[in-house]
Design an enzyme around this catalytic site. Structure first.
Site, PDB file in Angstrom:
ATOM      1  N   HIS A   1       0.813  -1.220   0.000  1.00 37.56           N
ATOM      2  CA  HIS A   1       0.000   0.000   0.000  1.00 37.56           C
ATOM      3  C   HIS A   1       0.848   1.274   0.000  1.00 37.56           C
ATOM      4  CE1 HIS A   1      -4.170  -1.716   0.752  1.00 37.56           C
ATOM      5  NE2 HIS A   1      -3.367  -2.746   0.557  1.00 37.56           N
ATOM      6  N   ASP A   2       2.059   1.214   0.574  1.00 36.89           N
ATOM      7  CA  ASP A   2       2.946   2.372   0.456  1.00 36.89           C
ATOM      8  C   ASP A   2       3.462   2.474  -0.982  1.00 36.89           C
ATOM      9  OD1 ASP A   2       4.332   4.629   1.443  1.00 36.89           O
ATOM     10  OD2 ASP A   2       6.169   3.473   1.673  1.00 36.89           O
TER      11      ASP A   2
ATOM     12  N   ASP B   1       7.984   5.216  -0.486  1.00 36.69           N
ATOM     13  CA  ASP B   1       8.616   6.423   0.055  1.00 36.69           C
ATOM     14  C   ASP B   1       8.215   6.711   1.498  1.00 36.69           C
ATOM     15  OD1 ASP B   1       5.994   7.178  -0.197  1.00 36.69           O
ATOM     16  OD2 ASP B   1       6.361   8.916  -1.483  1.00 36.69           O
TER      17      ASP B   1
ATOM     18  N   THR C   1      -4.301 -22.057   4.738  1.00 32.58           N
ATOM     19  CA  THR C   1      -2.994 -22.083   5.408  1.00 32.58           C
ATOM     20  C   THR C   1      -2.358 -20.686   5.453  1.00 32.58           C
ATOM     21  OG1 THR C   1      -1.990 -22.601   3.260  1.00 32.58           O
ATOM     22  CG2 THR C   1      -2.482 -24.477   4.727  1.00 32.58           C
TER      23      THR C   1
HETATM   24 CA    CA Z   1      -1.119 -20.380   2.476  1.00 32.55          CA
END
Ligand code: CA
Ligand code: HEB
Length: 344
Positions: free
Chosen positions: A55-56, A71, A201
């Protein structure tokens, strides 16, 4: 010609490094492992650290002149960016991570990607991700609208990735990057059922995510009907609409299927995709390779199997070129996959 590299002794008296600039990262790593990842676990905090790297970094647009990227803006301008709809839940992650940045000599930009690489190393089966030091620091918040949402169409998602950075990401690279959802859960898509994983998992970096998203959806984790959510094949598992559609769209379905039971490919292509994400907005040639500080993950014997009671008959075949691999089924009756629990 291979150069012989002389290692330097770090001032901590414990470690050596190929470049002295990497020395300070050992203490950051040890602090993360002890105090963020509960002793080196692939826990909720590790999943969140990986999500934050994305997301950055992804908040960069070729059309808008390639400002931003990895950044640190999501932490430095968190009052703005964590209010964006696509960043829901990351306010808590940023708040949890900030004190670590404050007590070490590291930029927010480098810290976010470094924490993500250390986080992934805690997940058995994961690749050892490369880490380069020396990112540019944000001078402004990223604009809203650059982070993909689970209710976006495949078209929107592929366009957004293609626009991320001067090179962009082509369709197959988007699939590679989504390997991240093998160690992931949702807290806010259906806020009534936090911690619901995207495969059975969530603490193992295996190919189950690609297998399970190709199965016919039959169940919702909660009441269902949330924006960006579709039915999954396994009780307790949430399926994002975006993952469901990418597994079925003609532009991405064969690449998606190619990861099923192909651990080597999962391993190698995630390194490629993640490294590229982690460098968005920066010039790798001016940065220092500190990959040696990242722990070596545990290996696993990754043999993909259908979840209990499911078989090849439950596959919604999408790739027209290659049949779905014939796989066994995990023994026993169908179970409910438990939620991923937070430690902090
Ligand atoms: Ca997995
Ligand atoms: Fe992701 C999670 C979406 C891509 C990593 N995701 C997630 C979620 C969502 C998403 C919705 C949930 C959130 C909550 O909490 O609720 N993604 C998405 C999309 C896309 C993506 C739409 C595009 C297609 N991811 C991605 C990438 C990466 C990621 C690329 C990296 C590399 N995610 C992630 C993670 C997670 C997520 C790790 C988990 C987190 C937790 O667990 O917490």
């Amino acid at each position: 010609t291979a150069a012989l590299t002389k290692r330097v002794a770090c001032p901590d008296g414990k470690n050596t490094a190929t470049n002295a600039a990497c020395c300070s990262l050992f203490a950051v790593r040890d602090d993360l492992q002890a105090n963020m990842f509960a002793g080196g676990q692939c826990n909720a905090e590790a999943h969140e650290a990986l999500r934050l790297t994305f997301h950055d970094a992804i908040a960069i647009s070729n059309k808008a002149g390639n400002k931003g990227g990895a950044d640190g803006s999501i932490m430095l301008f968190d009052n703005i960016e964590t209010k964006f709809h696509a960043n829901i839940g990351l306010d808590e992650v940023v708040a949890f991570q900030k004190p670590f940045v404050a007590r070490h000599n590291i930029s927010a930009a480098d810290f976010i990607q470094f924490a993500g690489a250390v986080a992934v190393s805690n997940c058995p089966g994961a690749p050892r991700l490369p880490f380069f030091l020396g990112r540019k620091t944000a001078t402004a918040a990223a604009p809203d609208g650059l982070v993909p949402e689970p209710f976006h169409t495949v078209e929107q998602i592929l366009d957004r990735f293609l626009d991320a950075g001067p090179e962009g990401f082509v369709d197959v690279e988007v699939v590679w990057a989504l390997s991240a959802h093998t160690i992931a859960a949702a807290n806010d898509v259906d806020a009534a059922v936090p911690g619901v994983p995207f495969d059975s998992t969530p603490s193992v970096f295996d190919t189950q995510f690609f297998l399970e998203t190709q199965l016919r959806g039959t169940t919702f984790v909660g009441k269902g009907g949330h924006q960006g959510e579709v039915q999954s094949a396994v009780k307790g598992v949430m399926r994002l609409q975006s993952d469901h559609n990418l597994a079925r769209d003609t532009r991405t379905n064969c690449e998606w299927q190619s990861f099923v039971n192909n651990h080597d490919k999962l391993h190698d292509r995630f390194i490629d995709a993640w490294l590229k994400i982690s460098l968005l907005g920066n010039d790798q040639n001016t940065m220092i390779d500190c990959s040696e500080v990242i722990p070596v993950p545990k290996t696993i014997n990754d043999v993909a199997k259908f979840p209990p009671s499911l078989t090849n008959r439950d596959v919604e075949q999408a790739c027209a070129d290659t049949p779905f691999p014939t796989l066994g089924t995990q023994p026993g009756a169908a179970t409910v996959v438990p939620p991923v629990k937070r430690n902090h």
